[in-house]
Write an enzyme that holds these catalytic residues in place. Structure first.
Site, PDB file in Angstrom:
ATOM      1  CB  CYS A  83      22.787  36.255   6.349  1.00  0.00           C
ATOM      2  SG  CYS A  83      22.608  34.475   6.038  1.00  0.00           S
ATOM      3  CE  LYS A 122      22.139  39.790  13.676  1.00  0.00           C
ATOM      4  NZ  LYS A 122      23.110  39.029  12.877  1.00  0.00           N
TER       5      LYS A 122
END
Length: 317
Positions: A83, A122
């Site tokens: 992110c 991730k």
């Protein structure tokens, strides 16, 4: 997908696919430890299988948050290293962690010691001016050595300076080949791909090269594409009927309202359900207006669906 894939969104997606693994929005480890856990981590049992995505960079805090998540019944813990938002950067986690693969490995090792369920990561292919070949290899080697069960790779760089989070979803070019090369290098490890996948046909193409495909905004804006996910996964599942799904979501919404919630908490995730179909525009209009009234209940969903049925009947006539 922060502020998007909440429990109501996931409940809807589960009606569309019985088998796809669902992910929460990113929850910061400190919030999971010190915040309102039921509000942040609670979910409906129907959502299984569901993974808790955590944000953070302190191995001890992430381990504690992972233990809490396991206690809530999550099927997997996922560490977000992709992110690029400003509020994530200010906490020195998310995509920033691509710069410190050793720390990511320490975080994974701590979480693996804390829980029995799978721990996954991730990430991006790199950040800023990193060499994506070296950066992704370093991260992958570190997290797998620490015991990670899977690595999901968003196939584009994140630019932490000079681009907004929105621009980070479009401007850095996608490089699916980089993720394919990682899989070739690590054939025994689970490598999944993310980024820019719009259809299940595209997902099927990626599955020739990697082990899994993650859908984000495409699944949110056009959720009906998930109707074919179980077949793509090779899993037998009864065909989903959209009329039945509307009824299920109406019952779910009424139960949520009875607990003090409001219809928009549920309905906002359903706006794109009939994207591209006759009556879809009227469906969106009804949800965008009537669902926001203070006394709105599930009858709004039924009226919106009736508009779709009317549009389809007109199209067929």
């Amino acid at each position: 997908m922060m502020d998007w894939t909440d429990r109501h969104c996931r409940f809807l997606h589960r009606q569309l696919s019985a088998r796809a693994l669902l992910y929460t929005e990113m929850i910061v480890a400190d919030a999971a430890i010190h915040g309102d856990r039921q509000r942040l981590l609670g979910f409906d049992p129907a959502e299984h299988p569901v993974a808790l995505q955590l944000g953070g960079s302190d191995p001890a805090k992430l381990a504690e948050a992972a233990r809490i998540g396991e206690g809530f019944g999550y099927d997997e813990i996922n560490l977000n290293c992709g992110c690029p938002s400003d509020r994530v950067q200010s906490g020195t986690f998310g995509a920033c962690l691509m710069k410190t693969p050793e720390l990511v490995a320490d975080c994974v090792a701590a979480m693996k010691r804390a829980v029995r369920i799978p721990v996954t990561v991730k990430c991006r292919i790199g950040v800023d001016d990193q060499d994506s070949e070296q950066a992704l290899d370093a991260l992958a080697e570190g997290v797998f050595a620490a015991g990670a069960d899977a690595l999901w790779v968003h196939a584009r760089k994140a630019w932490l300076q000079g681009l907004s989070p929105r621009e980070n979803r479009d401007i850095p070019p996608l490089d699916y080949g980089r993720v394919y090369r990682l899989k070739q290098r690590l054939p025994r490890k689970f490598i999944g791909i993310n980024g820019g996948v719009q259809t299940l046909g595209e997902a099927q193409d990626h599955l020739r090269h990697v082990d899994g495909v993650m859908l984000g905004r495409a699944a949110y804006h056009t959720p009906a594409i998930l109707l074919g996910a179980d077949a793509l996964l090779g899993k037998a599942a009864p065909p989903a009927d959209l009329g039945t799904i509307i009824k299920t979501m109406g019952d779910y919404a009424d139960a949520h309202i009875a607990r003090g919630g409001r219809l928009p908490h549920v309905a906002r995730h359903m706006v794109g359900l009939f994207h591209g179909q006759p009556g879809a525009r009227r469906f969106r209009q009804i949800l965008s207006t009537d669902a926001n009234r203070p006394d709105a209940r599930s009858d709004v969903l039924r009226r919106a669906f009736a508009a779709v049925e009317a549009g389809q009947a007109k199209e067929a006539a």
